[in-house]
Write an enzyme that holds these catalytic residues in place. Structure first.
Site, PDB file in Angstrom:
ATOM      1  N   TYR A  68       6.766  -2.264   9.780  1.00  0.00           N
ATOM      2  CA  TYR A  68       5.638  -1.680  10.503  1.00  0.00           C
ATOM      3  C   TYR A  68       5.102  -2.640  11.567  1.00  0.00           C
ATOM      4  O   TYR A  68       4.438  -2.218  12.505  1.00  0.00           O
ATOM      5  CB  TYR A  68       4.489  -1.310   9.542  1.00  0.00           C
ATOM      6  N   LYS A  73      16.045  -3.335  -1.541  1.00  0.00           N
ATOM      7  CA  LYS A  73      17.323  -2.667  -1.234  1.00  0.00           C
ATOM      8  C   LYS A  73      18.311  -3.788  -0.931  1.00  0.00           C
ATOM      9  O   LYS A  73      18.924  -3.841   0.144  1.00  0.00           O
ATOM     10  CB  LYS A  73      17.096  -1.707  -0.052  1.00  0.00           C
ATOM     11  N   ASP A 124      15.836   3.278  -4.162  1.00  0.00           N
ATOM     12  CA  ASP A 124      16.248   4.664  -4.428  1.00  0.00           C
ATOM     13  C   ASP A 124      16.185   4.956  -5.927  1.00  0.00           C
ATOM     14  O   ASP A 124      15.728   6.020  -6.359  1.00  0.00           O
ATOM     15  CB  ASP A 124      17.641   4.962  -3.848  1.00  0.00           C
ATOM     16  N   ASP A 170       4.615   2.046   0.783  1.00  0.00           N
ATOM     17  CA  ASP A 170       3.942   3.205   1.382  1.00  0.00           C
ATOM     18  C   ASP A 170       4.493   4.484   0.743  1.00  0.00           C
ATOM     19  O   ASP A 170       3.744   5.375   0.315  1.00  0.00           O
ATOM     20  CB  ASP A 170       4.230   3.190   2.897  1.00  0.00           C
ATOM     21  N   ASP A 184       2.704   6.868  -2.638  1.00  0.00           N
ATOM     22  CA  ASP A 184       2.340   8.279  -2.492  1.00  0.00           C
ATOM     23  C   ASP A 184       3.085   9.134  -3.516  1.00  0.00           C
ATOM     24  O   ASP A 184       2.530  10.099  -4.053  1.00  0.00           O
ATOM     25  CB  ASP A 184       2.639   8.785  -1.073  1.00  0.00           C
TER      26      ASP A 184
END
Ligand code: NAD
Length: 357
Positions: free
Chosen positions: A142, A192, A224, A248, A252
């Protein structure tokens, strides 16, 4: 009596209703435990645009930096959807994160027994769920260099770069290990590392840092797989620590396990003042109707007591009062089901106060 200054930023939409509710609860805890809380109410977001023409007045930032903690409602709404990008209400959140150097976002995901049936998962998968997601907040993709769409050899191309430095990873993993020491002593670091170089540094750093916490068990999971495990067996997790982007998305995903976005608190921890807010937005569709769920903000006030005022007893009082109120069957409209009692924002707050007494 020890004095504490709390900057309260109601923001927009339901922000004023829910922060007022949380302050009533904080006052009751203060009276019970002998704390002296001084509130400074400040504008940010759309309310500040209307008042002074900018989403984050320097005076609000200065007050936040000087305070012991910041309690925020939410910012934004359709009224300000068409203002210039750098003047949008949401810039207030990014500006506060930057000014207060808020590098970690803590999102506890708890499902009180009374709410297990409100979850999209079956009760047996969710009953008693209590996990904490620790998300890195100021680094990664980001904030890395960006290349907006440009023509390269006649083809439009764009890129975002994920960069992490060892100290940035080390401080967030340290925070996760310390949080786990106060919980069930287990940290899952999510990355990852099978594909990304930045994740391999993340994993190596996590190993190094966790060596200083022999009482905490560190494990690793690819993002994942973590996304899948959160749905299959969410109770296996105690503390999850991960990067800005992965955090992020996963936070959620985990939030919906509780049944309503209105229930969830968060803490953004900084090098100085920390900031506490519910995870939802300003809910313009229900603003001013007195029906918003105040519990996410009330539980954010509990985190404020625990992390910024070193008052775990106050936090536990609030959390127990919220659980008891839900067990008694009181629900705001977002969570109301047959057999429960529908209450307004104000009535829900009064019930929590009764259960605190
Ligand atoms: P939202 O979270 O405000 O609302 C989504 C849905 O959840 C709505 O139906 C709303 O009524 C409901 N809801 C949210 N909180 C609730 C509560 N406490 N009680 C009962 N119902 C609740 O998300 P949105 O509609 O996408 O965004 C609205 C505005 O909020 C936008 O301007 C957005 O940019 C802003 N926003 C701000 C923040 C923040 O301040 N940190 C975070 C997210 C969105």
């Amino acid at each position: 009596m020890k004095q504490h200054t709390i900057v309260v930023i109601p923001g927009d939409g339901i922000g004023r209703e829910i922060t007022a509710a949380a302050v009533r609860v904080l006052d009751a805890v203060a009276a019970k435990l002998g704390l002296q809380l001084n509130y400074q109410w400040r504008d940010a977001g759309g309310a500040a645009i209307d008042a002074v023409g900018e989403p984050l007045p320097t005076e609000t930032v200065a007050a936040a930096m000087a305070a012991d903690a910041v309690l925020l409602g939410a910012v934004g709404g359709p009224k300000w959807d068409n203002v210039e990008a750098n003047l949008r209400p949401e810039q207030a959140i990014l500006g506060l994160r930057k000014a207060l150097k808020l590098y970690a976002n803590l999102r506890p995901i708890r499902v009180p027994a009374a709410l297990a049936d409100a979850s999209p998962l079956k009760r047996q998968a969710i009953d008693g769920l209590d996990l904490l997601i620790v998300r890195e907040l100021v680094g990664g993709i980001y904030f890395g260099p960006k290349q907006e769409a440009t023509l390269v050899d006649g083809v439009l191309q764009a890129s975002d770069l994920e960069i992490y430095q060892e100290p940035e990873v080390a401080r967030i993993v340290k925070l996760a290990c310390e949080a786990a020491q106060l919980r069930r002593q287990s940290v899952t670091s999510v990355d990852k590392a099978n594909v990304l170089a930045s994740s391999r540094l993340w994993r190596k750093t996590a190993e190094k840092v966790s060596a200083a916490y022999p009482d905490v068990a560190l494990s690793h999971l690819y993002v994942d797989n973590c996304a899948m495990q959160l749905i299959l067996k969410p109770r296996q997790f105690d503390v999850i620590v991960t990067s800005n982007l992965f955090g992020d998305i996963l936070s959620d995903e985990a939030a919906v396990l509780t049944g309503s976005i209105g229930m969830l608190p968060s803490a953004s921890i900084g090098e100085g003042t920390s900031l506490y807010e519910p995870i939802h937005g300003s809910a313009p569709d229900i603003a001013g109707q007195g029906i918003a769920n105040p519990l996410g903000t009330i539980l954010s006030a509990a985190l404020l007591l625990r992390y910024s005022l070193d008052c775990a007893a106050g936090a536990e009082l609030i959390e127990a009062a919220v659980d008891k109120t839900l067990a008694q069957g009181y629900r705001t409209a977002d969570l109301c089901q047959p057999g429960t009692t529908k209450v307004s924002t104000e009535e829900m707050t009064s019930r929590v106060l009764e259960n605190l007494a």
